[in-house]
Scaffold this motif. Sequence first.
Motif, PDB file in Angstrom:
ATOM      1  N   ALA A  36      -1.626  -4.407  -3.258  1.00  0.00           N
ATOM      2  CA  ALA A  36      -2.659  -5.032  -4.097  1.00  0.00           C
ATOM      3  C   ALA A  36      -3.628  -4.008  -4.675  1.00  0.00           C
ATOM      4  O   ALA A  36      -4.461  -4.337  -5.525  1.00  0.00           O
ATOM      5  CB  ALA A  36      -3.431  -6.070  -3.276  1.00  0.00           C
ATOM      6  N   GLY A  37      -3.540  -2.755  -4.200  1.00  0.00           N
ATOM      7  CA  GLY A  37      -4.401  -1.698  -4.724  1.00  0.00           C
ATOM      8  C   GLY A  37      -5.823  -1.739  -4.205  1.00  0.00           C
ATOM      9  O   GLY A  37      -6.722  -1.192  -4.845  1.00  0.00           O
ATOM     10  N   VAL A  38      -6.062  -2.353  -3.034  1.00  0.00           N
ATOM     11  CA  VAL A  38      -7.436  -2.471  -2.531  1.00  0.00           C
ATOM     12  C   VAL A  38      -7.716  -1.593  -1.314  1.00  0.00           C
ATOM     13  O   VAL A  38      -8.875  -1.352  -0.998  1.00  0.00           O
ATOM     14  CB  VAL A  38      -7.799  -3.941  -2.199  1.00  0.00           C
ATOM     15  CG1 VAL A  38      -7.682  -4.824  -3.440  1.00  0.00           C
ATOM     16  CG2 VAL A  38      -6.967  -4.491  -1.051  1.00  0.00           C
ATOM     17  N   LEU A  39      -6.691  -1.083  -0.633  1.00  0.00           N
ATOM     18  CA  LEU A  39      -6.915  -0.312   0.588  1.00  0.00           C
ATOM     19  C   LEU A  39      -7.313   1.117   0.263  1.00  0.00           C
ATOM     20  O   LEU A  39      -6.596   1.828  -0.438  1.00  0.00           O
ATOM     21  CB  LEU A  39      -5.669  -0.318   1.478  1.00  0.00           C
ATOM     22  CG  LEU A  39      -5.835   0.341   2.847  1.00  0.00           C
ATOM     23  CD1 LEU A  39      -6.862  -0.403   3.694  1.00  0.00           C
ATOM     24  CD2 LEU A  39      -4.508   0.411   3.573  1.00  0.00           C
ATOM     25  N   VAL A  40      -8.469   1.538   0.774  1.00  0.00           N
ATOM     26  CA  VAL A  40      -8.956   2.906   0.598  1.00  0.00           C
ATOM     27  C   VAL A  40      -8.691   3.718   1.859  1.00  0.00           C
ATOM     28  O   VAL A  40      -8.264   4.864   1.794  1.00  0.00           O
ATOM     29  CB  VAL A  40     -10.470   2.914   0.269  1.00  0.00           C
ATOM     30  CG1 VAL A  40     -11.026   4.326   0.224  1.00  0.00           C
ATOM     31  CG2 VAL A  40     -10.735   2.177  -1.043  1.00  0.00           C
ATOM     32  N   ALA A  41      -8.946   3.113   3.030  1.00  0.00           N
ATOM     33  CA  ALA A  41      -8.753   3.804   4.303  1.00  0.00           C
ATOM     34  C   ALA A  41      -8.600   2.766   5.402  1.00  0.00           C
ATOM     35  O   ALA A  41      -9.101   1.642   5.274  1.00  0.00           O
ATOM     36  CB  ALA A  41      -9.938   4.717   4.609  1.00  0.00           C
TER      37      ALA A  41
END
Length: 139
Positions: A39-44
């Motif tokens: 979904a392209g939302v995970l940064v870390a």
Amino acid sequence: MKYMLIMRATDEALAAFENVDFAEIMEAMGRFNDEMISAGVLVAAEGLDDAADGVVIDFSSQPPVVSDGPYGETKELFGGFWILDVASKEEAVEWAKRAPLTGPGQKTEIRRVASIDEFPQDNEWIQKERAWRERTGQL
């Protein structure tokens, strides 16, 4: 906007997963992380080691007192976190509701991560931090 989802669990919640196969835990967390990556939302995302292996620094006195973990009167311990880059707090809440391995005694705290852009840009320390972030590819 970035939000941190902090996994918190009571001793009872941790005990509920004591007998769950580690491969099953990894599968559930892996699938959830993969959904957020897609979904392209995970940064870390990181899990934390056992609190018994940590230390606590108490600044109530001088010099500060260092003691072995876990914390004195612990009701809930942080077990890990995710940092998401989403459009709103509501979207962060929706992702948190989908987290695996939850149940009674398990909570997820959601806190917005302040952006460096929100601080006075003419401040010497903000300028130094911005330069450091640029050098390390974090901006």
